[in-house]
Design an enzyme around this catalytic site. Sequence first.
Site, short mmCIF file in Angstrom:
data_model
loop_
_atom_site.label_atom_id
_atom_site.label_comp_id
_atom_site.label_asym_id
_atom_site.label_seq_id
_atom_site.Cartn_x
_atom_site.Cartn_y
_atom_site.Cartn_z
N ASP A 186 0.82 -1.20 0.00
CA ASP A 186 0.00 0.00 0.00
C ASP A 186 0.86 1.26 0.00
O ASP A 186 1.85 1.36 0.75
CB ASP A 186 -0.91 0.00 1.24
CG ASP A 186 -1.74 1.25 1.36
OD1 ASP A 186 -2.61 1.45 0.52
OD2 ASP A 186 -1.49 2.03 2.30
N GLU A 215 1.30 0.03 -4.94
CA GLU A 215 0.52 1.25 -5.15
C GLU A 215 1.51 2.39 -4.98
O GLU A 215 2.14 2.53 -3.93
CB GLU A 215 -0.61 1.40 -4.13
CG GLU A 215 -1.41 2.67 -4.37
CD GLU A 215 -2.29 3.06 -3.19
OE1 GLU A 215 -3.23 3.85 -3.41
OE2 GLU A 215 -2.04 2.61 -2.07
#
Length: 606
Positions: free
Chosen positions: A274, A309
């Site tokens: 993330d 990401e």
Amino acid sequence: MSHPNPVGQPFRRRHAMPFGAELQREGVRFRLWAPSHEAVRLELDGAPAPLPMQRGEGGWHELVRAEARAGSRYRFVLPDGQRVPDPASRYQPEDVHGPSEVVDPAAYAWGDAGWAGRPWEEAVLYELHVGAFTPEGSFRAAIGRLDHLVALGVTAIEIMPVAEFPGGRNWGYDGVLPFAPDASYGRPEDLKALVDAAHARGLMVLLDVVYNHFGPEGNYLWAVAGETFTDRHKTPWGAAINFDGPGSEEVRAFFLHNALYWIEEFHLDGLRLDAVHAILDDSKRHILAELAERLRAAAPGRHIHLVLENEHNEASRLRRDDAGRPLQHTAQWNDDVHHVLHVAATGESSGYYAEYHGDARKLGRALAEGFAFQGEHMPYRGHPRGEPSAGLPPTAFVAFIQNHDQVGNRAFGDRLSASAAPEALRAIAACYLLLPQVPMLFMGEEWAAAQPFPFFCDFGPDLADAVREGRRNEFARFPEFADPESRARIPDPMAEATFASAKLRWEDTARPPHAGWLDWYRRILAVRHAEIIPRLSGIRRGGAFEILGESAVAVQWAFPHGILHLRANLAPRPLPVSAPPGRLLWQEGKPGGAWFLGWSIEETAA
């Protein structure tokens, strides 16, 4: 590490950690890094009083207890009397503020001894939230829906974060105990059973992990080892995690072991990392590079996939060797593809969507080369963004039209099917599902689920009001939410009803129009498996594109002995866009008409 598997014996897996509670022959070894504390005690079930731990070099505190066993519950007691869970807890039966539980990771008998994963080119991802995926919201309940995913054409599930978070419901990005699967979903062995069942069906399992911050409630690392954080770097959540300052060696080891733990002990096929742009590390060897190297070295012979990401669009993290293998990370979520397709289907132009609205060059570039921004100035962000990406293979990018962020960060969590016309939705879905980039569906997308996916959480009373008001104030700058009454209609993230509204209603799959959408998704994914996937390893770099109109492009990718063609008019207005040359694979609309899209393969001589 995995234990040997003698003939006829169950297969066991365990990752040995240098901290936390580890089962040993002489009992359980408890080990905690608390460098600022001279004395730490262990509170153990059955002990009449907290037990002194031995302080060693480097700020480590250790104690071995013969009476401790799997199932024993324990806490650490700091000098000021504060009782804290183990930062490396494998299980928190009473949530983030309760005691940790000793777990025997080798107690689970695996059935997937022969599983080595699948090549990345075969990936068709499906993002799911365990709590909202089924009515029961558990690891075990998810097993019952795996056959649906196989029939759909999915080959990998990507699970939103499961690290222990406060309360009974959360997206997962507020986790504070990264080694403990959240107790609201089940025990660690229940997650292992889900992975085992997925592998039995040929499904890979990737897990979303958060290494850029800890959640705002239950983060006891500030009290245990404040050296885990640094003020030298700032993130949207405050002080950064200390990956490059004094004490960072132990901090890096904590997260490296976490990644290894998921791959080895839970036999996962990869991780989705993330917001890596918020992992700030000025050391000579960035933690992301070390993590990729350590994971691949730890799992020789297995297909391990690492997905990023990354708002910075750093193509350098996705580089390949001469054989086309990732040097570090496998792929990145491609927000640019989402943005160009979303604005085409909806006409939205607020916020960052303004950067993509009506820009056919960005549309063609994102589809052909991966990133729409490859170093150009991005006015919305106020600085240049991205690196050249045309030299990367398309499989270095994960394409999607919906995910938890792009749905859930809308005020009402409404899905794309609520704002786009069916013909527009089919056109952009056909675009990304047959794209040489790796496609990712968001749970329920395949039947145009009517359920929203709003932001939800379950913080304690000290945070509840702040989160509730903060969520509504986020939207105050949008014209449609300028007045307090309009903002009051935004779902309360703390309300259990908000979470309940996100739960998929599987009975809808048999009802129109949802049954029709499900059939459409199954048919187009069958085309991907038959025609696109076998050719992906031969597409070693980005394609070429031509602008045909405001939202119309022609794109082509070369592979050995052929060319993959896309021609599309992603607009509600007719344009003279003809069918692509060669053998037609899929078509939406009619050539020259609105929302026309065609995929074809043109074979060339060997």
